[in-house]
Design an enzyme around this catalytic site. Structure first.
Site, mmCIF file in Angstrom:
data_model
loop_
_atom_site.group_PDB
_atom_site.id
_atom_site.type_symbol
_atom_site.label_atom_id
_atom_site.label_comp_id
_atom_site.label_asym_id
_atom_site.label_seq_id
_atom_site.Cartn_x
_atom_site.Cartn_y
_atom_site.Cartn_z
ATOM 1 N N HIS A 165 43.307 127.438 -23.383
ATOM 2 C CA HIS A 165 42.305 128.502 -23.524
ATOM 3 C C HIS A 165 42.945 129.854 -23.860
ATOM 4 O O HIS A 165 42.282 130.887 -23.947
ATOM 5 C CB HIS A 165 41.523 128.586 -22.200
ATOM 6 C CG HIS A 165 40.271 129.386 -22.245
ATOM 7 N ND1 HIS A 165 40.129 130.574 -21.570
ATOM 8 C CD2 HIS A 165 39.117 129.177 -22.887
ATOM 9 C CE1 HIS A 165 38.915 131.050 -21.789
ATOM 10 N NE2 HIS A 165 38.274 130.228 -22.577
ATOM 11 N N LYS A 169 44.742 133.023 -25.758
ATOM 12 C CA LYS A 169 44.471 133.763 -26.986
ATOM 13 C C LYS A 169 45.662 134.683 -27.217
ATOM 14 O O LYS A 169 45.720 135.796 -26.703
ATOM 15 C CB LYS A 169 43.181 134.584 -26.874
ATOM 16 C CG LYS A 169 41.910 133.763 -26.532
ATOM 17 C CD LYS A 169 41.523 133.875 -25.094
ATOM 18 C CE LYS A 169 40.218 133.196 -24.729
ATOM 19 N NZ LYS A 169 39.927 131.883 -25.194
ATOM 20 N N ASP A 180 57.005 138.321 -35.658
ATOM 21 C CA ASP A 180 58.413 138.726 -35.808
ATOM 22 C C ASP A 180 59.166 138.741 -34.474
ATOM 23 O O ASP A 180 60.149 139.470 -34.324
ATOM 24 C CB ASP A 180 58.507 140.112 -36.476
ATOM 25 C CG ASP A 180 57.942 140.097 -37.888
ATOM 26 O OD1 ASP A 180 57.755 138.992 -38.440
ATOM 27 O OD2 ASP A 180 57.678 141.189 -38.434
ATOM 28 N N HIS A 209 32.955 139.497 -22.973
ATOM 29 C CA HIS A 209 33.827 138.329 -22.804
ATOM 30 C C HIS A 209 35.169 138.788 -22.242
ATOM 31 O O HIS A 209 36.071 137.977 -22.019
ATOM 32 C CB HIS A 209 33.977 137.710 -24.208
ATOM 33 C CG HIS A 209 34.677 136.413 -24.305
ATOM 34 N ND1 HIS A 209 35.912 136.290 -24.912
ATOM 35 C CD2 HIS A 209 34.325 135.168 -23.927
ATOM 36 C CE1 HIS A 209 36.275 135.016 -24.899
ATOM 37 N NE2 HIS A 209 35.343 134.310 -24.304
ATOM 38 N N LYS A 214 38.209 140.043 -19.817
ATOM 39 C CA LYS A 214 38.682 139.419 -18.587
ATOM 40 C C LYS A 214 39.839 140.242 -18.051
ATOM 41 O O LYS A 214 40.987 139.996 -18.395
ATOM 42 C CB LYS A 214 39.161 137.991 -18.881
ATOM 43 C CG LYS A 214 38.102 137.140 -19.625
ATOM 44 C CD LYS A 214 38.717 136.038 -20.399
ATOM 45 C CE LYS A 214 37.772 135.354 -21.359
ATOM 46 N NZ LYS A 214 36.353 135.314 -21.073
ATOM 47 N N ASP A 220 44.461 150.161 -7.880
ATOM 48 C CA ASP A 220 45.125 151.460 -7.945
ATOM 49 C C ASP A 220 46.585 151.331 -8.403
ATOM 50 O O ASP A 220 47.215 152.326 -8.748
ATOM 51 C CB ASP A 220 45.035 152.184 -6.591
ATOM 52 C CG ASP A 220 45.185 151.215 -5.427
ATOM 53 O OD1 ASP A 220 44.153 150.690 -4.975
ATOM 54 O OD2 ASP A 220 46.328 150.954 -5.007
#
Ligand SMILES: *[C@@H]1O[C@H](CO)[C@@H](O)[C@H](O)[C@H]1NC(C)=O
Ligand SMILES: *[C@@H]1O[C@H](CO)[C@@H](O)[C@H](O)[C@H]1NC(C)=O
Ligand SMILES: *[C@@H]1O[C@H](CO)[C@@H](O)[C@H](O)[C@H]1NC(C)=O
Ligand SMILES: *[C@@H]1O[C@H](CO)[C@@H](O)[C@H](O)[C@H]1NC(C)=O
Length: 440
Positions: free
Chosen positions: A152, A154, A159, A363, A365, A370
């Site tokens: 899942h 992404k 380079d 979408h 996430k 702090d």
């Protein structure tokens, strides 16, 4: 399933690319020193400001690539933008065009993508690039890792020194019609080198001759960087401690922190606040044949304001037509607790009669406390920590924390967010919802 011929797509690519201007701020510095940025997609028509955009960032990464482009992802789907040229689909076409141009100038393109089986969406892109001889594709056999779940992640690296990691699927609609947030680092070979170790595992699992999960993984996949011994970098004067956490356990080589450990530690260590912005959430698995209760993250949110005097928790859930109906009571119950506030964030439909499937949702996430920023590819049903492949940046840095807090309050205080309903009839807020979870 409608087949799109490679030739037709390439033609459309060449026609549409010229029409899409490349505006926005460059993610690279003029003097070639390292940079970082929070990069977002603000969906078409949504009235929120972001300095750096997913589309322009990806285009810039690809257009500037000199030797390599490596992607680790669920799927890759830019070509389908041709079906939505009136709805910014041309941006997908432009990115595919940039990938083709990069391949033609000799940049090595390597894609580690989830095997196209089961419910994984079919997309023509990898086949187009392979057929043109411009990319090598490894289909990651997730079944070797876990009985359920998918890859899942992404992730885009170029380079071996530039990286995007975040919520945006490698797809045209993630650059245009879905709200997303990720982190980019440029000219940062140490950070990319560590992400590369995880990507190399995906690559290995997708190799034709791989038939089982290595146990243990060779030591080359181990890392030095985790919550105890983070990588310390200074980027344009912003000093940060950084590490990459992963899911699931099968990919956590020695030294590598598990995502669930990273996020719960961040919550437990918070002193003043914990803000969380997420799509799917619930203290249970949602994709198993026999789902079970698994409240590790949920408990951390409930415990933090109880254990730490003066700490406040704010939870912002991106809801849409595909939100699991059964998840709402768990979100509502959090809102009943002292020092926990819960809001839902909704993105209005496009002004068109038939909506683009699986779009118009927050979408993103991420979690920010702090002292700690967690920017992830993962939702928060328990499956994401237990069986699903994902990665997260963990950053301790005033600048990154400050940037994420600003994003959080921009959304929290916006007209798209409202307090979650906890009265008797909340159907006005929760419907439509879905009885079946989707992977997104
Ligand atoms: C892309 O388009 C094809 C053909 O219309 C469709 O089958 C496929 O589901 C689409 N892929 C995604 C990821 O939406
Ligand atoms: C698969 O083949 C590659 C290239 O020949 C080799 O380097 C690798 O060790 C092989 N892996 C397995 C699991 O046999
Ligand atoms: C926590 O809740 C208590 C009781 O409602 C309230 O007095 C206090 O101001 C709250 N603290 C924060 C940080 O929200
Ligand atoms: C969500 O569902 C409602 C009611 O069925 C429908 O009107 C709306 O267009 C849907 N939104 C999207 C983005 O699909």
């Amino acid at each position: 399933m409608r087949a799109i011929s490679a030739a037709a797509v390439v033609l459309a690519v060449l026609l549409a690319a010229a029409a899409v201007p490349c505006a926005g701020k460059s993610i690279f510095s003029e003097d070639g020193s390292a940079t970082w940025a929070i990069v977002e997609t603000i969906p078409e028509g949504v009235d929120l400001y972001s300095e750096y955009h997913t589309y322009e960032t990806w285009l810039e990464l690809i257009q500037n690539a000199k030797s390599s482009i490596r992607i680790g992802a669920f799927y890759m789907d830019f070509a389908n933008g041709t079906n939505y040229l009136d709805w910014e689909g041309g941006k997908g076409v432009a990115v595919l065009d940039a990938l083709i141009a990069a391949g033609r100038r000799g940049v090595k393109i390597e894609l580690a993508l989830n095997e196209q089986v089961g419910a994984v969406p079919y997309s023509p892109d990898p086949h187009i690039l392979m057929n043109m001889g411009l990319a090598e594709v490894h289909w990651v056999k997730w079944s070797l890792v876990a009985k359920s779940g998918i890859l899942h992640t992404k992730l885009i690296m170029t380079d071996d020194e530039n990286i995007y990691l975040g919520s945006a699927n490698i797809a045209w609609d993630s650059m245009t019609q879905v709200k997303e947030l990720g982190l980019v680092f440029t000219k940062s070979p140490l950070i990319v080198g560590d992400a590369r170790k995880v990507w190399d595992m995906y690559w290995y699992l997708g190799a034709k001759n791989t038939t089982s999960l290595p146990d243990p993984w060779p030591a080359a996949y181990n890392t030095f960087f985790n919550g105890d011994t983070p990588l310390n970098v200074d980027i344009q004067g912003d000093v940060m401690d950084l590490f990459i956490s992963v899911d699931p356990l099968q990919l956590a080589t020695p030294g590598r922190e598990l995502d669930l450990t990273a996020i719960t530690t961040a919550i437990n260590d918070a002193e003043r606040f914990v803000y969380f912005s997420i799509m799917d959430y619930g203290p249970f698995t949602a994709y198993e044949q026999n789902n079970f209760y698994f409240p590790a993250l949920d408990t951390a949110f409930r415990a933090a304001p109880f254990n730490t005097k003066g700490l406040e928790v704010r939870l912002l859930f991106g809801v849409w037509n595909h939100t699991l109906c059964d998840a709402y009571p768990y979100l509502q119950s959090l809102a009943m607790l002292k020092n926990v506030s819960v809001r839902v964030f909704k993105i209005p439909d496009l002004p068109m009669p038939v909506q683009i499937p699986f779009t118009r949702v927050a979408h993103n996430k991420y979690l920010v406390t702090d002292s700690h920023g967690w920017v992830s590819t993962q939702n928060s049903f328990a499956d994401y920590f237990l069986t699903t492949g994902g990665m997260s940046f963990n950053v301790k840095s005033d600048a990154v924390v400050g940037g994420l807090v600003d994003k959080f309050f921009r959304d929290w205080d916006s007209k798209y967010a409202e307090d979650i309903c906890i009265g008797v009839d909340c159907s006005y807020q929760f419907e439509p919802c879905s009885s079946r979870p989707i992977n997104s």
